[in-house]
Design a protein around this motif. Structure first.
Motif, PDB file in Angstrom:
ATOM      1  N   TYR A 117       0.845  -1.188   0.000  1.00 52.01           N
ATOM      2  CA  TYR A 117       0.000   0.000   0.000  1.00 52.01           C
ATOM      3  C   TYR A 117       0.879   1.236   0.000  1.00 52.01           C
ATOM      4  O   TYR A 117       2.074   1.172   0.280  1.00 52.01           O
ATOM      5  N   PHE A 118       0.295   2.359  -0.362  1.00 55.21           N
ATOM      6  CA  PHE A 118       1.036   3.604  -0.480  1.00 55.21           C
ATOM      7  C   PHE A 118       0.489   4.608   0.527  1.00 55.21           C
ATOM      8  O   PHE A 118      -0.717   4.786   0.647  1.00 55.21           O
ATOM      9  N   THR A 119       1.383   5.238   1.253  1.00 58.00           N
ATOM     10  CA  THR A 119       1.007   6.314   2.172  1.00 58.00           C
ATOM     11  C   THR A 119       1.583   7.621   1.639  1.00 58.00           C
ATOM     12  O   THR A 119       2.251   7.634   0.605  1.00 58.00           O
ATOM     13  N   ALA A 120       1.372   8.688   2.344  1.00 55.14           N
ATOM     14  CA  ALA A 120       1.859   9.999   1.904  1.00 55.14           C
ATOM     15  C   ALA A 120       3.380  10.046   1.797  1.00 55.14           C
ATOM     16  O   ALA A 120       3.925  10.850   1.041  1.00 55.14           O
ATOM     17  N   THR A 121       4.068   9.188   2.529  1.00 55.18           N
ATOM     18  CA  THR A 121       5.529   9.230   2.528  1.00 55.18           C
ATOM     19  C   THR A 121       6.179   8.129   1.690  1.00 55.18           C
ATOM     20  O   THR A 121       7.391   8.115   1.542  1.00 55.18           O
ATOM     21  N   GLY A 122       5.407   7.198   1.143  1.00 52.12           N
ATOM     22  CA  GLY A 122       5.981   6.165   0.288  1.00 52.12           C
ATOM     23  C   GLY A 122       5.269   4.831   0.417  1.00 52.12           C
ATOM     24  O   GLY A 122       4.267   4.693   1.116  1.00 52.12           O
ATOM     25  N   TYR A 123       5.809   3.837  -0.281  1.00 53.95           N
ATOM     26  CA  TYR A 123       5.239   2.487  -0.260  1.00 53.95           C
ATOM     27  C   TYR A 123       5.497   1.796   1.071  1.00 53.95           C
ATOM     28  O   TYR A 123       6.535   1.993   1.695  1.00 53.95           O
ATOM     29  N   CYS A 124       4.552   0.952   1.454  1.00 53.00           N
ATOM     30  CA  CYS A 124       4.704   0.080   2.627  1.00 53.00           C
ATOM     31  C   CYS A 124       4.468  -1.351   2.160  1.00 53.00           C
ATOM     32  O   CYS A 124       3.608  -1.606   1.318  1.00 53.00           O
ATOM     33  N   LEU A 125       5.237  -2.262   2.719  1.00 53.04           N
ATOM     34  CA  LEU A 125       5.114  -3.666   2.358  1.00 53.04           C
ATOM     35  C   LEU A 125       5.055  -4.479   3.635  1.00 53.04           C
ATOM     36  O   LEU A 125       5.944  -4.401   4.476  1.00 53.04           O
ATOM     37  N   TRP A 126       3.981  -5.239   3.798  1.00 52.02           N
ATOM     38  CA  TRP A 126       3.777  -6.085   4.968  1.00 52.02           C
ATOM     39  C   TRP A 126       3.842  -7.527   4.478  1.00 52.02           C
ATOM     40  O   TRP A 126       3.318  -7.845   3.409  1.00 52.02           O
ATOM     41  N   ALA A 127       4.497  -8.401   5.233  1.00 55.98           N
ATOM     42  CA  ALA A 127       4.641  -9.794   4.813  1.00 55.98           C
ATOM     43  C   ALA A 127       4.368 -10.750   5.968  1.00 55.98           C
ATOM     44  O   ALA A 127       4.623 -10.421   7.128  1.00 55.98           O
ATOM     45  N   LYS A 128       3.854 -11.932   5.620  1.00 55.21           N
ATOM     46  CA  LYS A 128       3.633 -12.993   6.606  1.00 55.21           C
ATOM     47  C   LYS A 128       3.955 -14.327   5.943  1.00 55.21           C
ATOM     48  O   LYS A 128       3.551 -14.574   4.804  1.00 55.21           O
ATOM     49  N   ARG A 129       4.683 -15.177   6.674  1.00 50.64           N
ATOM     50  CA  ARG A 129       4.996 -16.524   6.202  1.00 50.64           C
ATOM     51  C   ARG A 129       4.489 -17.512   7.239  1.00 50.64           C
ATOM     52  O   ARG A 129       4.782 -17.393   8.424  1.00 50.64           O
ATOM     53  N   LEU A 130       3.725 -18.491   6.788  1.00 50.51           N
ATOM     54  CA  LEU A 130       3.196 -19.510   7.683  1.00 50.51           C
ATOM     55  C   LEU A 130       4.220 -20.612   7.883  1.00 50.51           C
ATOM     56  O   LEU A 130       4.865 -21.057   6.936  1.00 50.51           O
ATOM     57  N   GLU A 131       4.371 -21.082   9.103  1.00 50.74           N
ATOM     58  CA  GLU A 131       5.249 -22.207   9.393  1.00 50.74           C
ATOM     59  C   GLU A 131       4.558 -23.533   9.089  1.00 50.74           C
ATOM     60  O   GLU A 131       5.209 -24.515   8.775  1.00 50.74           O
ATOM     61  N   GLN A 132       3.232 -23.543   9.193  1.00 50.54           N
ATOM     62  CA  GLN A 132       2.467 -24.725   8.816  1.00 50.54           C
ATOM     63  C   GLN A 132       1.089 -24.282   8.358  1.00 50.54           C
ATOM     64  O   GLN A 132       0.613 -23.218   8.732  1.00 50.54           O
ATOM     65  N   GLY A 133       0.466 -25.083   7.527  1.00 46.62           N
ATOM     66  CA  GLY A 133      -0.852 -24.751   7.002  1.00 46.62           C
ATOM     67  C   GLY A 133      -0.763 -23.858   5.776  1.00 46.62           C
ATOM     68  O   GLY A 133       0.317 -23.575   5.262  1.00 46.62           O
ATOM     69  N   GLN A 134      -1.933 -23.427   5.307  1.00 44.37           N
ATOM     70  CA  GLN A 134      -2.022 -22.604   4.116  1.00 44.37           C
ATOM     71  C   GLN A 134      -3.079 -21.530   4.299  1.00 44.37           C
ATOM     72  O   GLN A 134      -4.011 -21.696   5.094  1.00 44.37           O
ATOM     73  N   PHE A 135      -2.923 -20.444   3.537  1.00 40.09           N
ATOM     74  CA  PHE A 135      -3.962 -19.425   3.474  1.00 40.09           C
ATOM     75  C   PHE A 135      -5.083 -19.962   2.585  1.00 40.09           C
ATOM     76  O   PHE A 135      -4.833 -20.587   1.563  1.00 40.09           O
ATOM     77  N   ARG A 136      -6.315 -19.724   2.963  1.00 43.47           N
ATOM     78  CA  ARG A 136      -7.471 -20.131   2.166  1.00 43.47           C
ATOM     79  C   ARG A 136      -7.834 -18.972   1.253  1.00 43.47           C
ATOM     80  O   ARG A 136      -8.373 -17.971   1.701  1.00 43.47           O
ATOM     81  N   VAL A 137      -7.526 -19.113  -0.030  1.00 41.04           N
ATOM     82  CA  VAL A 137      -7.747 -18.033  -0.980  1.00 41.04           C
ATOM     83  C   VAL A 137      -9.020 -18.302  -1.767  1.00 41.04           C
ATOM     84  O   VAL A 137      -9.119 -19.324  -2.447  1.00 41.04           O
TER      85      VAL A 137
END
Length: 114
Positions: free
Chosen positions: A58-78
């Motif tokens: 996402y982009f804020t007034a001061t620049g791009y932001c990047l948030w990340a998450k990695r699962l140790e087990q299981g999966q995201f339900r997309v």
């Protein structure tokens, strides 16, 4: 959880994304694949092929932001979408991050005062 506004527009890219991409690569995906402006302040969520990693750009007034998450087990339900993208609410995003899948959903009417 990230401090998101409840009125924020959130888009989930339902096609697998290469998680080696960073700011420039993901913003190019937003522009070329999702057909949105990455500078709009909207939130864009990407998930890898194995569904074990998630990135949000996402982009804020001061620049791009990047948030990340990695699962140790299981999966995201997309959830699947024919268009390659799906709008999410803040609640939907929180459930996706927490790994909660709602099988049956029913919302009751609430009284709204004047």
């Amino acid at each position: 959880m990230i401090g998101l506004d409840s009125q924020a527009r959130i888009w989930l890219c339902t096609e697998p994304t290469d998680m080696r991409k960073s700011f420039r690569g993901l913003s190019a995906l937003v522009r070329n694949q999702l057909k949105h402006n990455p500078l709009s302040g909207q939130y864009f969520v990407f998930i890898n092929r194995r569904k074990t990693q998630m990135k949000m750009l996402y982009f804020t007034a001061t620049g791009y932001c990047l948030w990340a998450k990695r699962l140790e087990q299981g999966q995201f339900r997309v959830p699947l979408s024919a268009s390659g993208q799906k709008p999410l609410t803040l609640t939907d995003l929180q459930l996706l991050i927490d790994g909660i899948e709602v099988q049956k959903y029913r919302q009751f009417k609430r009284f709204q005062g004047v």
